[in-house]
Design a protein around this motif. Structure first.
Motif, mmCIF file in Angstrom:
data_model
loop_
_atom_site.group_PDB
_atom_site.id
_atom_site.type_symbol
_atom_site.label_atom_id
_atom_site.label_comp_id
_atom_site.label_asym_id
_atom_site.label_seq_id
_atom_site.Cartn_x
_atom_site.Cartn_y
_atom_site.Cartn_z
ATOM 1 N N LYS A 1 0.842 -1.186 0.000
ATOM 2 C CA LYS A 1 0.000 0.000 0.000
ATOM 3 C C LYS A 1 0.885 1.246 0.000
ATOM 4 C CE LYS A 1 -3.364 2.507 2.816
ATOM 5 N NZ LYS A 1 -4.124 2.545 4.079
ATOM 6 N N GLY A 2 0.509 2.226 -0.830
ATOM 7 C CA GLY A 2 1.263 3.478 -0.909
ATOM 8 C C GLY A 2 2.200 3.551 -2.095
ATOM 9 N N MET A 3 2.404 2.428 -2.781
ATOM 10 C CA MET A 3 3.189 2.486 -4.022
ATOM 11 C C MET A 3 2.337 3.117 -5.122
ATOM 12 S SD MET A 3 5.174 -1.185 -4.073
ATOM 13 C CE MET A 3 6.468 -1.533 -2.887
ATOM 14 N N VAL A 4 2.955 3.948 -5.935
ATOM 15 C CA VAL A 4 2.255 4.585 -7.053
ATOM 16 C C VAL A 4 3.060 4.327 -8.321
ATOM 17 C CG1 VAL A 4 1.374 6.735 -8.030
ATOM 18 C CG2 VAL A 4 1.254 6.352 -5.565
ATOM 19 N N PHE A 5 2.390 3.788 -9.319
ATOM 20 C CA PHE A 5 3.033 3.375 -10.565
ATOM 21 C C PHE A 5 2.374 4.013 -11.780
ATOM 22 C CE2 PHE A 5 3.384 -0.955 -8.264
ATOM 23 C CZ PHE A 5 4.558 -0.584 -7.629
ATOM 24 N N ALA A 6 3.161 4.249 -12.806
ATOM 25 C CA ALA A 6 2.645 4.518 -14.144
ATOM 26 C C ALA A 6 2.863 3.239 -14.955
ATOM 27 C CB ALA A 6 3.375 5.695 -14.780
ATOM 28 N N ILE A 7 1.779 2.561 -15.241
ATOM 29 C CA ILE A 7 1.824 1.299 -15.990
ATOM 30 C C ILE A 7 1.489 1.619 -17.439
ATOM 31 C CG2 ILE A 7 0.866 -1.027 -16.213
ATOM 32 C CD1 ILE A 7 0.169 -0.883 -13.218
ATOM 33 N N THR B 1 -1.744 6.176 -14.343
ATOM 34 C CA THR B 1 -1.069 6.272 -13.052
ATOM 35 C C THR B 1 -2.002 5.672 -12.010
ATOM 36 O OG1 THR B 1 0.202 8.230 -13.649
ATOM 37 C CG2 THR B 1 -0.155 7.844 -11.306
ATOM 38 N N ILE B 2 -1.481 4.709 -11.233
ATOM 39 C CA ILE B 2 -2.323 3.980 -10.284
ATOM 40 C C ILE B 2 -1.661 3.946 -8.902
ATOM 41 C CG2 ILE B 2 -3.212 2.556 -12.174
ATOM 42 C CD1 ILE B 2 -1.204 0.748 -9.612
ATOM 43 N N ALA B 3 -2.499 3.783 -7.888
ATOM 44 C CA ALA B 3 -2.004 3.644 -6.520
ATOM 45 C C ALA B 3 -2.377 2.273 -5.973
ATOM 46 C CB ALA B 3 -2.591 4.735 -5.627
#
Length: 259
Positions: free
Chosen positions: A196-202, A236-238
């Protein structure tokens, strides 16, 4: 180092990405419904809309990139430089856009059919978009990073296309590109465990032909080596306690409609 974002930071990223999503929707609509529009005109529109919202273009000047928008047509995979080339019916154009708002970044991409496109091109766009959501489903606590990668590759190859190997998704936050890199291919159950708390651009990039790519003489525009079409989608997702949250998704409610 991978930075875990606080709730307050997620709120800031959510705000930046929702503004970005609305702008990207407008750019995509202009591209799809205005055959003959140039990618330079789309770039100017994107920059104007970003500045009007009190944000700054993320790409312009980044490592020397000259524009606010990446616009990649047909066999161009990513990092297409907007110019006076006119979009024509039958083209597909990938639109990749980023902005910075109050110190936090938004990053997203869509691929848009212009006018009437072939059935095969439309399938390429649809499969690429769906592969993004297949990857996003895996962005939950306890999974491994490569579960995202494997899910994207499996879906794409099942549908007869290939995944670009040379470019990846990435972490995002106070920097446009943060750790980790997120390939769109590979075996499952490898890499870091998601929290939890990771933010990615997939961002899957999918080719109609082979996965091989090359960069043109302008040192930016990446094209398929076999010159067959390519499509690109990005969110962009969290990572949350439960379902992943797509920060760059337009919410069809009163809050977003006011923006």
């Amino acid at each position: 180092m991978i930075f875990l974002k606080s709730g307050q930071e997620i709120n800031s990223l959510r705000e930046a990405n929702r503004i970005l999503a609305k702008i990207l929707e407008r750019i995509g609509k202009a591209a799809a419904e205005t055959p003959g529009i140039t990618t330079k005109e789309l770039d100017k529109l994107a920059e104007r809309l970003i500045l009007e919202r009190g944000a700054k273009p993320a790409f312009k000047g980044y490592r020397g990139f000259p524009c606010s928008l990446c616009a990649s047509i047909n066999e161009e995979v990513v990092h297409g430089i907007p110019d006076f080339c006119k979009l024509q019916s039958g083209n597909i154009v990938s639109l990749d856009l980023g902005l910075k708002l109050n110190g936090y970044y938004g990053d997203a991409a869509i691929t848009v059919p212009v006018g009437k496109v072939s059935k095969e091109m439309r399938k390429l766009v649809e499969v690429t978009k769906n592969s993004l959501y297949e990857g996003i489903k895996q962005a939950r606590p306890g999974n491994r990073l490569s579960d995202i990668s494997y899910s994207i590759q499996s879906y794409v190859e099942k549908n007869g296309f290939s995944v670009v190997r040379d470019f990846t998704g990435h972490g995002i936050g106070r920097n446009l590109h943060e750790e980790p890199s997120i390939p769109n291919f590979g075996p499952p159950h490898r890499g870091i465990r998601l929290q939890k708390g990771m933010v990615f651009a997939i961002e899957p990039m999918v080719n109609m032909g082979g996965f091989e790519v090359e960069t043109l003489e302008n040192k930016w525009t990446v094209v398929t080596r076999d010159r067959k079409p390519s499509a690109h989608f990005e969110h962009t997702i969290a990572v949350t306690d439960k379902e992943p949250e797509i920060l760059s998704m337009i919410r069809r409610d009163s809050e977003d409609e006011k923006q």
